[in-house]
Scaffold this active site. Structure first.
Site, PDB file in Angstrom:
ATOM      1  N   ARG A  55      28.161  60.245  16.206  1.00  0.00           N
ATOM      2  CA  ARG A  55      28.809  59.130  17.074  1.00  0.00           C
ATOM      3  C   ARG A  55      29.004  57.547  16.122  1.00  0.00           C
ATOM      4  O   ARG A  55      30.124  57.298  16.668  1.00  0.00           O
ATOM      5  CB  ARG A  55      27.907  58.792  18.628  1.00  0.00           C
ATOM      6  CG  ARG A  55      28.456  60.122  19.203  1.00  0.00           C
ATOM      7  CD  ARG A  55      28.140  59.727  20.859  1.00  0.00           C
ATOM      8  NE  ARG A  55      28.828  60.361  22.013  1.00  0.00           N
ATOM      9  CZ  ARG A  55      28.582  61.226  22.789  1.00  0.00           C
ATOM     10  NH1 ARG A  55      27.130  60.538  22.782  1.00  0.00           N
ATOM     11  NH2 ARG A  55      28.849  62.134  24.036  1.00  0.00           N
TER      12      ARG A  55
ATOM     13  N   GLY B 219      32.402  64.570  29.737  1.00  0.00           N
ATOM     14  CA  GLY B 219      33.389  64.590  31.112  1.00  0.00           C
ATOM     15  C   GLY B 219      34.805  64.026  31.195  1.00  0.00           C
ATOM     16  O   GLY B 219      35.449  64.544  31.331  1.00  0.00           O
TER      17      GLY B 219
ATOM     18  N   GLY C 143      30.162  69.813  25.687  1.00  0.00           N
ATOM     19  CA  GLY C 143      28.798  69.709  25.406  1.00  0.00           C
ATOM     20  C   GLY C 143      28.692  71.245  25.056  1.00  0.00           C
ATOM     21  O   GLY C 143      28.463  71.359  23.526  1.00  0.00           O
TER      22      GLY C 143
ATOM     23  N   LYS D 253      29.859  78.747  36.061  1.00  0.00           N
ATOM     24  CA  LYS D 253      30.587  79.127  37.265  1.00  0.00           C
ATOM     25  C   LYS D 253      31.905  78.815  37.768  1.00  0.00           C
ATOM     26  O   LYS D 253      32.371  77.428  37.260  1.00  0.00           O
ATOM     27  CB  LYS D 253      29.700  78.075  38.153  1.00  0.00           C
ATOM     28  CG  LYS D 253      28.525  78.851  38.208  1.00  0.00           C
ATOM     29  CD  LYS D 253      28.107  77.155  39.802  1.00  0.00           C
ATOM     30  CE  LYS D 253      26.457  78.668  39.149  1.00  0.00           C
ATOM     31  NZ  LYS D 253      25.150  77.152  40.746  1.00  0.00           N
TER      32      LYS D 253
END
Ligand code: AMP
Length: 400
Positions: free
Chosen positions: A38, A382, A359, A199
């Site tokens: 990063r 996210g 991720g 899921k």
């Protein structure tokens, strides 16, 4: 999507104070930064501003201190690691607002770089409190946002500041937005997506958004088990969500209405043991499949892999989130590895634009050794998912 970039900076930027929001949420162990990816990503923006003579004041959050000072979440050690990456002195100010920040900034010369302490030590950061935002803004003449990964949050340093100061996207933010826009905003069709992972319930918004925008939706992982079961199959002990069958059928109907083909695995790697190197049987899947109670599908089978690769060959653009199976455990990494390698090969030969993110997806592509061969890999978990869901990211919107 229009936003200003560093190309639009005023001529007289030398000596001006640039408040730069960056992502410094780096992994740390024993007070040391263990992965500098990063830091490397934000270096171009910092170096460019510093070379132009701006005073570069870095703002960032670290962890979740919830509005309180938490020593272990101090950015001080990150300043040292950043110094090594930049090969440039990085001073540290132990508060992002108030007298400490003011003094630190007053003492800066043109080209200097200062990192201010964790913005989340103040509750005003996450509340996007106008008073706190003003206190940040008094230390800047311009605002640069280079933290795409935090752009799905409307916080003071990711969104509020853009309303108080002339705002620009940093180079990393710019690269991310351009890559994402070429993949979903303005793609070369046919456009397909892989949505895999555990899921359906966590990716409903994603599936619903995609079926109206793309030409082919390839479903993998535990999610695929839910779809296959919704079509009538009995999936034994496989991970699947019985309460999502109606949703899965509704998504299939919506896809048909929008001329989006849904590709489910036509076979699977089935075992009775959730363990690495467990004995495997390859079983064909259709609506009549009846797995025994103890059997579970942990990965797509060989026919499914061939089918997916054939689909990739027809595409011009591919977006990818989520693995085809339990890729952490051989042999249930087979489908993810084989399809990732095929997508990388098509990208390398110029036949496919491939964008992946999230991720688990990034670690799966690293495991396949192909992360560098994709057109673009987003490390923003996210924010990447919310972008794929078609949501407007507040930090990006505020730059417009
Ligand atoms: P997600 O965070 O939704 O992208 O899910 C990623 C996780 O899904 C990984 O940890 C995989 O091990 C898991 N996964 C993928 N396929 C399956 C499957 N068939 N059964 C159980 N877990 C799976």
């Amino acid at each position: 999507m229009t936003f200003k970039t560093l190309d639009d900076l005023p001529e007289d930027i030398a000596g001006k104070r640039a408040l730069v929001r960056v992502d410094l949420n780096v992994p740390m162990a024993d007070g040391l930064v263990t992965d500098k990816t990063r830091l490397t990503r934000i270096a171009p923006t910092i170096e460019e501003l510093s070379a132009k003579g701006a005073k570069v004041i870095l703002l960032a959050h670290f962890g979740r201190p919830k509005g309180k000072e938490v020593e272990e979440m101090s950015l001080r050690p990150v300043a040292l690691a950043l110094e090594e990456v930049l090969d440039h002195r990085v001073d540290f100010g132990s508060n992002c607002i108030g007298d400490i920040a003011l003094k630190e900034v007053e003492e800066m010369a043109s080209g200097d770089v200062v990192l201010l302490e964790n913005t989340r030590f103040h509750a005003g950061e996450e509340n996007n409190d106008p008073e706190f935002t003003k206190q940040l803004a008094i230390n800047g003449d311009i605002y640069v946002n280079d933290a795409f990964s935090a752009a799905h949050r409307a916080h003071a340093s990711t969104e509020g500041l853009a309303h108080l100061l002339p705002a620009y996207a940093g180079r990393t933010m710019q690269a991310e937005l351009e890559a994402l826009n070429s993949a979903l905003g303005n793609p070369t069709r046919p456009l397909g997506a892989v949505v895999g992972g555990a899921k359906v319930s966590t990716k409903i918004d994603l599936l619903e958004n995609l079926v109206s925008k793309i030409d082919v939706l390839i479903i993998g992982g535990g999610m695929a088990n839910t779809f296959i079961a919704a079509n009538g199959a009995q999936m034994g002990a496989s991970l699947q969500e019985a309460d999502m069958h109606d949703k899965a059928r509704a998504i299939m109907a919506e896809a048909a209405k929008n001329d989006c083909r849904i590709i489910l695995p036509i076979d699977g790697r089935v075992t009775t043991e959730f363990a690495a190197n467990a004995p495997v049987e390859i079983v064909d899947f259709d609506e009549n499949t009846k797995l025994r109670d103890e059997q579970m599908s942990l990965d797509a089978g060989d026919k499914a892999i061939k089918n997916v690769i054939a689909e990739f060959e027809q595409l011009n653009t591919l977006i990818w989130n989520g693995p085809f199976g339990v890729f952490e455990m051989p042999p249930f990494d087979t489908a993810t590895m084989a399809t990732a390698k095929a997508a990388a090969e098509l990208t390398k030969t110029g036949r496919l634009v491939s964008v992946a993110g999230g991720g688990d997806t990034v670690s799966a592509l690293n495991q396949a050794g192909v992360a560098d061969d994709f057109t673009y890999i987003s490390t923003a978990g996210g924010a990447f998912l919310e972008w794929m869901e078609g949501k407007e990211l507040p930090g990006v919107k505020a730059l417009g």
